[in-house]
Design a protein around this motif. Structure first.
Motif, PDB file in Angstrom:
ATOM      1  N   GLY A   1      10.851   2.267  -3.204  1.00 31.71           N
ATOM      2  CA  GLY A   1      10.415   3.181  -2.153  1.00 31.71           C
ATOM      3  C   GLY A   1       9.594   4.337  -2.699  1.00 31.71           C
ATOM      4  N   ALA A   2      10.027   4.909  -3.828  1.00 31.64           N
ATOM      5  CA  ALA A   2       9.294   6.021  -4.425  1.00 31.64           C
ATOM      6  C   ALA A   2       7.922   5.572  -4.912  1.00 31.64           C
ATOM      7  CB  ALA A   2      10.102   6.614  -5.577  1.00 31.64           C
ATOM      8  N   LEU A   3       7.875   4.410  -5.558  1.00 32.22           N
ATOM      9  CA  LEU A   3       6.600   3.899  -6.054  1.00 32.22           C
ATOM     10  C   LEU A   3       5.642   3.609  -4.910  1.00 32.22           C
ATOM     11  CD1 LEU A   3       4.985   2.973  -8.520  1.00 32.22           C
ATOM     12  CD2 LEU A   3       6.004   0.704  -8.257  1.00 32.22           C
ATOM     13  N   GLY A   4       6.168   3.023  -3.820  1.00 33.72           N
ATOM     14  CA  GLY A   4       5.324   2.735  -2.665  1.00 33.72           C
ATOM     15  C   GLY A   4       4.740   3.993  -2.055  1.00 33.72           C
ATOM     16  N   LEU A   5       5.548   5.053  -1.974  1.00 30.27           N
ATOM     17  CA  LEU A   5       5.066   6.302  -1.392  1.00 30.27           C
ATOM     18  C   LEU A   5       4.015   6.967  -2.275  1.00 30.27           C
ATOM     19  CD1 LEU A   5       5.331   8.233   0.956  1.00 30.27           C
ATOM     20  CD2 LEU A   5       7.227   9.356  -0.224  1.00 30.27           C
ATOM     21  N   VAL A   6       4.250   6.980  -3.591  1.00 31.79           N
ATOM     22  CA  VAL A   6       3.289   7.594  -4.508  1.00 31.79           C
ATOM     23  C   VAL A   6       1.958   6.829  -4.483  1.00 31.79           C
ATOM     24  CG1 VAL A   6       2.796   8.021  -6.935  1.00 31.79           C
ATOM     25  CG2 VAL A   6       5.025   8.622  -5.997  1.00 31.79           C
ATOM     26  N   LEU A   7       2.027   5.500  -4.547  1.00 29.41           N
ATOM     27  CA  LEU A   7       0.800   4.706  -4.498  1.00 29.41           C
ATOM     28  C   LEU A   7       0.063   4.904  -3.180  1.00 29.41           C
ATOM     29  CD1 LEU A   7       2.026   1.356  -6.096  1.00 29.41           C
ATOM     30  CD2 LEU A   7       0.460   3.013  -7.104  1.00 29.41           C
ATOM     31  N   ARG A   8       0.821   5.067  -2.088  1.00 33.18           N
ATOM     32  CA  ARG A   8       0.197   5.269  -0.783  1.00 33.18           C
ATOM     33  C   ARG A   8      -0.527   6.614  -0.729  1.00 33.18           C
ATOM     34  NH1 ARG A   8       4.270   4.192   1.591  1.00 33.18           N
ATOM     35  NH2 ARG A   8       3.903   1.958   1.792  1.00 33.18           N
ATOM     36  N   VAL A   9       0.029   7.634  -1.362  1.00 34.31           N
ATOM     37  CA  VAL A   9      -0.636   8.938  -1.401  1.00 34.31           C
ATOM     38  C   VAL A   9      -2.008   8.813  -2.054  1.00 34.31           C
ATOM     39  CG1 VAL A   9      -0.553  11.220  -2.467  1.00 34.31           C
ATOM     40  CG2 VAL A   9       1.478  10.307  -1.342  1.00 34.31           C
TER      41      VAL A   9
ATOM     42  N   SER B   1      -7.976   2.924   5.176  1.00 32.93           N
ATOM     43  CA  SER B   1      -6.747   3.678   4.924  1.00 32.93           C
ATOM     44  C   SER B   1      -5.657   3.387   5.945  1.00 32.93           C
ATOM     45  CB  SER B   1      -7.044   5.178   4.913  1.00 32.93           C
ATOM     46  OG  SER B   1      -7.975   5.500   3.913  1.00 32.93           O
ATOM     47  N   LEU B   2      -6.029   3.156   7.195  1.00 31.72           N
ATOM     48  CA  LEU B   2      -5.017   3.022   8.246  1.00 31.72           C
ATOM     49  C   LEU B   2      -4.020   1.887   7.996  1.00 31.72           C
ATOM     50  CD1 LEU B   2      -7.025   3.798  11.516  1.00 31.72           C
ATOM     51  CD2 LEU B   2      -5.271   5.189  10.404  1.00 31.72           C
ATOM     52  N   PRO B   3      -4.467   0.665   7.616  1.00 34.71           N
ATOM     53  CA  PRO B   3      -3.474  -0.388   7.359  1.00 34.71           C
ATOM     54  C   PRO B   3      -2.541  -0.083   6.195  1.00 34.71           C
ATOM     55  CG  PRO B   3      -5.647  -1.337   7.707  1.00 34.71           C
ATOM     56  CD  PRO B   3      -5.833   0.138   7.560  1.00 34.71           C
ATOM     57  N   LEU B   4      -2.962   0.789   5.289  1.00 35.67           N
ATOM     58  CA  LEU B   4      -2.125   1.093   4.124  1.00 35.67           C
ATOM     59  C   LEU B   4      -0.878   1.878   4.493  1.00 35.67           C
ATOM     60  CD1 LEU B   4      -4.882   2.073   1.527  1.00 35.67           C
ATOM     61  CD2 LEU B   4      -3.839  -0.161   1.910  1.00 35.67           C
TER      62      LEU B   4
ATOM     63  N   VAL C   1     -17.595  -3.362   8.188  1.00 31.92           N
ATOM     64  CA  VAL C   1     -16.969  -4.688   8.246  1.00 31.92           C
ATOM     65  C   VAL C   1     -16.272  -5.010   6.936  1.00 31.92           C
ATOM     66  CG1 VAL C   1     -17.422  -7.155   8.494  1.00 31.92           C
ATOM     67  CG2 VAL C   1     -18.592  -5.518   9.983  1.00 31.92           C
ATOM     68  N   GLY C   2     -16.910  -4.689   5.817  1.00 35.40           N
ATOM     69  CA  GLY C   2     -16.298  -4.945   4.518  1.00 35.40           C
ATOM     70  C   GLY C   2     -15.020  -4.166   4.321  1.00 35.40           C
ATOM     71  N   ALA C   3     -14.992  -2.909   4.756  1.00 34.15           N
ATOM     72  CA  ALA C   3     -13.777  -2.103   4.630  1.00 34.15           C
ATOM     73  C   ALA C   3     -12.643  -2.692   5.460  1.00 34.15           C
ATOM     74  CB  ALA C   3     -14.065  -0.668   5.056  1.00 34.15           C
ATOM     75  N   ALA C   4     -12.968  -3.133   6.672  1.00 33.32           N
ATOM     76  CA  ALA C   4     -11.938  -3.738   7.523  1.00 33.32           C
ATOM     77  C   ALA C   4     -11.410  -5.037   6.918  1.00 33.32           C
ATOM     78  CB  ALA C   4     -12.500  -3.989   8.920  1.00 33.32           C
ATOM     79  N   LEU C   5     -12.308  -5.845   6.355  1.00 29.08           N
ATOM     80  CA  LEU C   5     -11.884  -7.119   5.771  1.00 29.08           C
ATOM     81  C   LEU C   5     -11.024  -6.902   4.523  1.00 29.08           C
ATOM     82  CD1 LEU C   5     -15.149  -9.265   6.129  1.00 29.08           C
ATOM     83  CD2 LEU C   5     -13.045  -9.414   7.493  1.00 29.08           C
ATOM     84  N   LEU C   6     -11.404  -5.961   3.691  1.00 24.32           N
ATOM     85  CA  LEU C   6     -10.643  -5.717   2.466  1.00 24.32           C
ATOM     86  C   LEU C   6      -9.252  -5.173   2.777  1.00 24.32           C
ATOM     87  CD1 LEU C   6     -13.398  -4.190   0.156  1.00 24.32           C
ATOM     88  CD2 LEU C   6     -12.262  -6.393  -0.112  1.00 24.32           C
ATOM     89  N   SER C   7      -9.163  -4.238   3.733  1.00 21.15           N
ATOM     90  CA  SER C   7      -7.839  -3.709   4.090  1.00 21.15           C
ATOM     91  C   SER C   7      -6.983  -4.787   4.740  1.00 21.15           C
ATOM     92  CB  SER C   7      -7.991  -2.516   5.033  1.00 21.15           C
ATOM     93  OG  SER C   7      -8.607  -2.908   6.251  1.00 21.15           O
TER      94      SER C   7
END
Length: 267
Positions: A109-117, A31-34, A243-249
């Motif tokens: 900007g709105a789409l990016g924020l909604v997808l990030r939520v 989640s953090l890189p997102l 490790v997989g979570a870090a690589l995917l993000s």
């Protein structure tokens, strides 16, 4: 009356069996890189990965969609607010709603924020849907060396959440039996909601105080080394999940940078 709810996840699924600390750490790493960028591509890629992995956690799409309506409602509110009141209205004009100019920059900007939520909230939902609270508290103490007072206190608070729903129903029915009903008056309904919420808060504080006193009386803060009925093992598969979570993000962030969509939140 308590309704029987369909389980959200299958505890026998491959990733659902992983160590609770590993699942929690994987959710944080993913989640953090997102939230490091404002572009819509990075959270869209992250959300696609999360939805693709849901079956491996044993989470049912249908049940999750039915129970995620508060998140959908919040995302809808964010979308409307951003579209109407965004300060940055750069880009090509798409349409005008009176004094509000809807541009490509506003929509992006709105789409990016909604997808990030959705992309940031979904990993947490997966973790708590596939993890027994007692196992999580034990794993925090055994594997993360978290203070037992904090972990067990959080477990006790989590166990009390269903009681809040039942108490809300009891308060509502009790007031209705006394003739206190807002009917179709929205102002009266808002006042009734506020007073019921305050009564629920007072009851929760009283119950929490009694529970804390009872736990201290039973030696939960004795600082004596504790034994555990459930041993939480952290193995190679749990490390692979992290490790997989870090690589995917990292891959989602890399694709965003290479395609030119990357828009850092700082800088």
């Amino acid at each position: 009356m308590t309704l029987a709810l369909e389980p959200v996840a299958d505890p026998a699924a491959p990733l659902a069996r992983r160590n609770p600390v590993a699942k929690l750490g994987a959710a944080l790493l993913f989640s953090l890189p997102l939230i490091a960028t404002l572009d819509p591509l990075t959270p869209a890629l992250g959300l696609a990965v999360e939805l693709a992995l849901l079956p491996f956690f044993g989470v049912r799409y249908r049940v999750l969609a039915r129970r995620a309506w508060p998140l959908t409602l919040a995302a809808g509110g964010i979308l409307v607010t951003m579209v109407l009141f965004a300060a940055d209205r750069t880009g090509a004009l798409l349409m005008s709603l009176g004094p509000f100019a809807i541009t490509t920059g506003v929509v992006s900007g709105a789409l990016g924020l909604v997808l990030r939520v959705f992309a940031v909230a979904l990993p947490g939902i997966i973790v708590f849907a596939t993890t027994d609270p007692t196992d999580l508290a034990d794993a925090l103490v055994q594997n993360s060396k978290a203070p037992a007072r904090f972990a067990i206190g959080a477990l006790a608070a989590f166990r009390l959440i269903p009681l809040l729903t039942e108490e809300w129903q009891m308060l509502t029915l009790a007031r209705r039996a006394r003739g206190i009903d807002a009917g179709r008056n929205p102002v009266a309904g808002l006042r009734l909601f506020a007073s019921t919420t305050f009564a629920l808060l007072v009851g929760a504080l009283r119950r929490g105080g009694r529970l804390a006193t009872a736990m201290d009386a039973r030696g939960f803060d004795s600082r004596v080394p504790r034994t555990y009925a459930r041993r939480q093992r952290f193995g190679a598969a749990d490390t692979a999940l992290l490790v997989g979570a870090a690589l995917l993000s990292g891959a989602a962030l890399t694709i965003s940078i290479l395609t030119g969509f990357f828009n850092p939140i700082l800088g």
